[in-house]
Design a protein around this motif. Sequence first.
Motif, mmCIF file in Angstrom:
data_model
loop_
_atom_site.group_PDB
_atom_site.id
_atom_site.type_symbol
_atom_site.label_atom_id
_atom_site.label_comp_id
_atom_site.label_asym_id
_atom_site.label_seq_id
_atom_site.Cartn_x
_atom_site.Cartn_y
_atom_site.Cartn_z
ATOM 1 N N TYR A 1 10.449 1.897 -7.160
ATOM 2 C CA TYR A 1 9.276 1.068 -7.469
ATOM 3 C C TYR A 1 9.416 0.402 -8.834
ATOM 4 C CZ TYR A 1 6.738 3.082 -3.496
ATOM 5 O OH TYR A 1 6.331 3.457 -2.249
ATOM 6 N N THR B 1 7.988 -2.333 -2.588
ATOM 7 C CA THR B 1 6.818 -2.309 -3.463
ATOM 8 C C THR B 1 6.001 -1.085 -3.062
ATOM 9 O OG1 THR B 1 5.295 -3.443 -1.983
ATOM 10 C CG2 THR B 1 6.698 -4.848 -3.353
ATOM 11 N N PRO B 2 5.003 -0.718 -3.858
ATOM 12 C CA PRO B 2 4.156 0.430 -3.480
ATOM 13 C C PRO B 2 3.362 0.208 -2.185
ATOM 14 C CG PRO B 2 4.004 0.013 -5.826
ATOM 15 C CD PRO B 2 4.737 -1.149 -5.246
ATOM 16 N N GLU C 1 7.278 8.300 -11.722
ATOM 17 C CA GLU C 1 7.249 7.160 -10.809
ATOM 18 C C GLU C 1 8.649 6.964 -10.222
ATOM 19 O OE1 GLU C 1 5.385 2.682 -11.086
ATOM 20 O OE2 GLU C 1 4.846 4.110 -12.616
ATOM 21 N N PRO C 2 8.756 6.747 -8.900
ATOM 22 C CA PRO C 2 10.091 6.615 -8.298
ATOM 23 C C PRO C 2 10.863 5.404 -8.845
ATOM 24 C CG PRO C 2 8.407 6.900 -6.600
ATOM 25 C CD PRO C 2 7.693 6.675 -7.894
ATOM 26 N N PRO D 1 3.314 11.062 -4.698
ATOM 27 C CA PRO D 1 1.972 10.543 -5.011
ATOM 28 C C PRO D 1 1.953 9.030 -5.284
ATOM 29 C CG PRO D 1 2.382 12.558 -6.235
ATOM 30 C CD PRO D 1 3.679 12.178 -5.570
ATOM 31 N N TYR D 2 3.109 8.432 -5.538
ATOM 32 C CA TYR D 2 3.170 6.989 -5.808
ATOM 33 C C TYR D 2 3.334 6.179 -4.522
ATOM 34 C CZ TYR D 2 3.618 8.175 -10.723
ATOM 35 O OH TYR D 2 3.381 8.643 -11.980
ATOM 36 N N GLU D 3 3.650 6.862 -3.415
ATOM 37 C CA GLU D 3 3.917 6.134 -2.169
ATOM 38 C C GLU D 3 2.629 6.018 -1.345
ATOM 39 O OE1 GLU D 3 8.022 6.396 -0.643
ATOM 40 O OE2 GLU D 3 8.021 8.370 -1.576
ATOM 41 N N ARG E 1 7.382 9.971 -16.282
ATOM 42 C CA ARG E 1 6.113 10.508 -15.766
ATOM 43 C C ARG E 1 6.167 10.743 -14.259
ATOM 44 N NH1 ARG E 1 3.521 7.082 -19.702
ATOM 45 N NH2 ARG E 1 3.321 5.433 -18.173
ATOM 46 N N ARG F 1 7.575 5.377 -17.631
ATOM 47 C CA ARG F 1 6.995 5.521 -16.284
ATOM 48 C C ARG F 1 7.878 6.423 -15.423
ATOM 49 N NH1 ARG F 1 5.980 -0.571 -14.528
ATOM 50 N NH2 ARG F 1 5.456 0.388 -12.530
ATOM 51 N N ARG F 2 9.186 6.264 -15.558
ATOM 52 C CA ARG F 2 10.114 7.113 -14.790
ATOM 53 C C ARG F 2 9.954 8.576 -15.192
ATOM 54 N NH1 ARG F 2 11.349 9.321 -11.381
ATOM 55 N NH2 ARG F 2 13.374 10.056 -10.697
ATOM 56 N N GLY G 1 7.693 12.214 -6.585
ATOM 57 C CA GLY G 1 7.251 10.818 -6.580
ATOM 58 C C GLY G 1 6.392 10.445 -5.394
#
Length: 277
Positions: free
Chosen positions: A68, A83-84, A64-65, A200-202, A62, A59-60, A198
Amino acid sequence: MSSVQELLATAAELPADTAADASLLLAHSLGKDRSWLYAWPEYRLDSAQLECYQSLLQRRLRGEPLAYLTGCKEFWSLQLRVTPDTLIPRPETELLVETALALQVKAAQPQVLDLGTGSGAIALALASERPQWRLTATDASRNALRLAEENAQRHRIDNIRFACSHWFQELEAGMGYHLILSNPPYVAEDDPHLLEDGLPYEPIAALTAGADGLRDLCTIIRSAPGFLQPDGWLLVEHGMDQGARMRQLFNKAGFQRIETRQDLQRRDRITLGCYSR
Ligand code: GLN
């Protein structure tokens, strides 16, 4: 089964930033801290631990921060759960905390408001430094508020009251805060930076505010005078290209002693002003 040492050796071949994160994810998968890895290099992971580590690492890789994935982030030397549902606290936001702490607030128990508290970072940092301050921390997201409250409990901080509110909407105007702070969303909706690092994950609602990123800053600056004590201060974080616009908005709202401060990278980062009726 793989040993800690073998996994660290494999991780060392990853690109530099991910290599350091890999060791943190390995420690996290084992429920230990990083120093433990170096004390127990021969430890062999069981299959559940290995699976956990490998899935976090994927996941990292790819994008993802890290925060998270581990569920925590340090801010002002406080370990916070994230958390997100909330933005990951950024080190540059510590400038807002530093600046607030340096202001001369003449009250025995200053009333302080943190608008859009997210994980609670700003409010918790201030509350931990100034136990005599009375803080109110708001967020429009109930999930964010729950997390902020949990962070307060973890650090046994009890001088913060939490309230669900979209900016000032649910707050009493007569309250008279000595200090109002906010790190609102301020990124323009079409900013290409939103696709990187990252982001886009926030939560997008914590990042963008209209076509120019100024929608929420405008609301906050315009409404703040109705919620401040005489000689109360407003401090906001903003984008590096928004300093001049901030000073105009503060001026138009009737603030004085308006000033923009820069972060360590010498980028405009926060603007503050004092409101005297
Ligand atoms: N500083 C954040 C960034 O990385 C934005 C934070 C915010 O909108 N408040 O772009």
